[in-house]
Scaffold this motif. Structure first.
Motif, PDB file in Angstrom:
ATOM      1  N   PHE A   1      -7.096  -9.764   0.345  1.00  0.00           N
ATOM      2  CA  PHE A   1      -7.185  -8.469   1.022  1.00  0.00           C
ATOM      3  C   PHE A   1      -6.492  -7.361   0.232  1.00  0.00           C
ATOM      4  N   LEU A   2      -5.294  -7.639  -0.290  1.00  0.00           N
ATOM      5  CA  LEU A   2      -4.510  -6.574  -0.928  1.00  0.00           C
ATOM      6  C   LEU A   2      -5.236  -5.889  -2.075  1.00  0.00           C
ATOM      7  N   PRO A   3      -5.802  -6.610  -3.032  1.00  0.00           N
ATOM      8  CA  PRO A   3      -6.528  -5.903  -4.096  1.00  0.00           C
ATOM      9  C   PRO A   3      -7.686  -5.061  -3.566  1.00  0.00           C
ATOM     10  N   TRP A   4      -8.361  -5.566  -2.549  1.00  0.00           N
ATOM     11  CA  TRP A   4      -9.447  -4.809  -1.929  1.00  0.00           C
ATOM     12  C   TRP A   4      -8.905  -3.509  -1.335  1.00  0.00           C
ATOM     13  N   ALA A   5      -7.812  -3.613  -0.611  1.00  0.00           N
ATOM     14  CA  ALA A   5      -7.201  -2.439   0.014  1.00  0.00           C
ATOM     15  C   ALA A   5      -6.666  -1.461  -1.032  1.00  0.00           C
ATOM     16  N   LEU A   6      -6.063  -1.983  -2.087  1.00  0.00           N
ATOM     17  CA  LEU A   6      -5.546  -1.112  -3.145  1.00  0.00           C
ATOM     18  C   LEU A   6      -6.664  -0.350  -3.844  1.00  0.00           C
ATOM     19  N   GLY A   7      -7.834  -0.927  -3.901  1.00  0.00           N
ATOM     20  CA  GLY A   7      -8.974  -0.207  -4.470  1.00  0.00           C
ATOM     21  C   GLY A   7      -9.287   1.055  -3.692  1.00  0.00           C
ATOM     22  N   PHE A   8      -9.241   0.968  -2.378  1.00  0.00           N
ATOM     23  CA  PHE A   8      -9.464   2.157  -1.547  1.00  0.00           C
ATOM     24  C   PHE A   8      -8.319   3.149  -1.687  1.00  0.00           C
ATOM     25  N   ALA A   9      -7.100   2.638  -1.803  1.00  0.00           N
ATOM     26  CA  ALA A   9      -5.945   3.518  -1.989  1.00  0.00           C
ATOM     27  C   ALA A   9      -6.072   4.283  -3.304  1.00  0.00           C
ATOM     28  N   ARG A  10      -6.488   3.596  -4.335  1.00  0.00           N
ATOM     29  CA  ARG A  10      -6.667   4.243  -5.640  1.00  0.00           C
ATOM     30  C   ARG A  10      -7.698   5.363  -5.554  1.00  0.00           C
ATOM     31  N   ILE A  11      -8.793   5.108  -4.870  1.00  0.00           N
ATOM     32  CA  ILE A  11      -9.834   6.125  -4.700  1.00  0.00           C
ATOM     33  C   ILE A  11      -9.274   7.348  -3.987  1.00  0.00           C
TER      34      ILE A  11
ATOM     35  N   SER B   1      -7.717   4.174   7.909  1.00  0.00           N
ATOM     36  CA  SER B   1      -8.983   4.453   8.600  1.00  0.00           C
ATOM     37  C   SER B   1     -10.169   3.919   7.811  1.00  0.00           C
ATOM     38  N   THR B   2     -10.155   4.147   6.517  1.00  0.00           N
ATOM     39  CA  THR B   2     -11.254   3.682   5.675  1.00  0.00           C
ATOM     40  C   THR B   2     -11.327   2.162   5.676  1.00  0.00           C
ATOM     41  N   LEU B   3     -10.173   1.511   5.568  1.00  0.00           N
ATOM     42  CA  LEU B   3     -10.161   0.046   5.575  1.00  0.00           C
ATOM     43  C   LEU B   3     -10.745  -0.494   6.868  1.00  0.00           C
ATOM     44  N   TRP B   4     -10.392   0.118   7.977  1.00  0.00           N
ATOM     45  CA  TRP B   4     -10.925  -0.346   9.264  1.00  0.00           C
ATOM     46  C   TRP B   4     -12.442  -0.143   9.322  1.00  0.00           C
ATOM     47  N   GLU B   5     -12.903   1.019   8.860  1.00  0.00           N
ATOM     48  CA  GLU B   5     -14.336   1.308   8.874  1.00  0.00           C
ATOM     49  C   GLU B   5     -15.118   0.334   7.992  1.00  0.00           C
ATOM     50  N   LYS B   6     -14.534  -0.055   6.870  1.00  0.00           N
ATOM     51  CA  LYS B   6     -15.223  -0.901   5.894  1.00  0.00           C
ATOM     52  C   LYS B   6     -14.935  -2.390   6.088  1.00  0.00           C
ATOM     53  N   PHE B   7     -14.097  -2.754   7.046  1.00  0.00           N
ATOM     54  CA  PHE B   7     -13.670  -4.141   7.196  1.00  0.00           C
ATOM     55  C   PHE B   7     -14.839  -5.092   7.413  1.00  0.00           C
ATOM     56  N   GLY B   8     -15.903  -4.643   8.007  1.00  0.00           N
ATOM     57  CA  GLY B   8     -17.075  -5.484   8.203  1.00  0.00           C
ATOM     58  C   GLY B   8     -17.711  -5.922   6.896  1.00  0.00           C
ATOM     59  N   ASN B   9     -17.456  -5.179   5.823  1.00  0.00           N
ATOM     60  CA  ASN B   9     -17.992  -5.508   4.497  1.00  0.00           C
ATOM     61  C   ASN B   9     -17.024  -6.344   3.664  1.00  0.00           C
ATOM     62  N   TYR B  10     -15.828  -6.567   4.176  1.00  0.00           N
ATOM     63  CA  TYR B  10     -14.809  -7.301   3.428  1.00  0.00           C
ATOM     64  C   TYR B  10     -15.174  -8.776   3.328  1.00  0.00           C
ATOM     65  N   ASP B  11     -15.083  -9.317   2.128  1.00  0.00           N
ATOM     66  CA  ASP B  11     -15.348 -10.742   1.868  1.00  0.00           C
ATOM     67  C   ASP B  11     -14.041 -11.501   2.052  1.00  0.00           C
ATOM     68  N   THR B  12     -13.941 -12.257   3.128  1.00  0.00           N
ATOM     69  CA  THR B  12     -12.696 -12.959   3.453  1.00  0.00           C
ATOM     70  C   THR B  12     -12.349 -14.060   2.450  1.00  0.00           C
ATOM     71  N   ALA B  13     -13.249 -14.388   1.551  1.00  0.00           N
ATOM     72  CA  ALA B  13     -12.955 -15.368   0.510  1.00  0.00           C
ATOM     73  C   ALA B  13     -12.112 -14.750  -0.609  1.00  0.00           C
TER      74      ALA B  13
ATOM     75  N   LEU C   1       0.836  -1.211   0.000  1.00  0.00           N
ATOM     76  CA  LEU C   1       0.000   0.000   0.000  1.00  0.00           C
ATOM     77  C   LEU C   1       0.863   1.252   0.000  1.00  0.00           C
ATOM     78  N   LYS C   2       1.865   1.252   0.860  1.00  0.00           N
ATOM     79  CA  LYS C   2       2.751   2.412   0.950  1.00  0.00           C
ATOM     80  C   LYS C   2       3.498   2.630  -0.364  1.00  0.00           C
ATOM     81  N   ALA C   3       3.987   1.551  -0.969  1.00  0.00           N
ATOM     82  CA  ALA C   3       4.698   1.655  -2.243  1.00  0.00           C
ATOM     83  C   ALA C   3       3.781   2.202  -3.337  1.00  0.00           C
ATOM     84  N   TYR C   4       2.545   1.712  -3.377  1.00  0.00           N
ATOM     85  CA  TYR C   4       1.586   2.196  -4.364  1.00  0.00           C
ATOM     86  C   TYR C   4       1.326   3.691  -4.182  1.00  0.00           C
TER      87      TYR C   4
END
Length: 74
Positions: free
Chosen positions: A55-65, A40-52, A17-20
């Motif tokens: 994680f990294l692509p999901w997190a990078l999506g928020f970073a991109r935004i 902060s956003t990842l923590w707030e949205k973690f309840g919606n995260y699909d553990t199947a 994430l930091k490198a991106y």
């Protein structure tokens, strides 16, 4: 349990994430500031995260935004 799961996944993704964000902004201070916002956003949205799914692509999506928001702002 949710705290532990999030922390484990986030710490594994932290470097990527930091490198991106650094590559996207070209500025270490901006990247660090955005990393805080993304964290902060990842923590707030973690309840919606699909553990199947990975994680990294999901997190990078928020970073991109956040990068796009920063670019629109300046």
């Amino acid at each position: 349990m949710q705290h532990r799961e999030f922390l484990k996944m986030f710490l594994a993704a932290h470097g990527a994430l930091k490198a991106y964000l650094l590559a996207s902004t070209g500025n270490a201070n901006d990247a660090e500031e955005l990393l805080q916002e993304v964290s902060s956003t990842l923590w707030e949205k973690f309840g919606n995260y699909d553990t199947a799914r990975p994680f990294l692509p999901w997190a990078l999506g928020f970073a991109r935004i956040e990068v796009l928001r920063r670019r629109e702002k300046y």
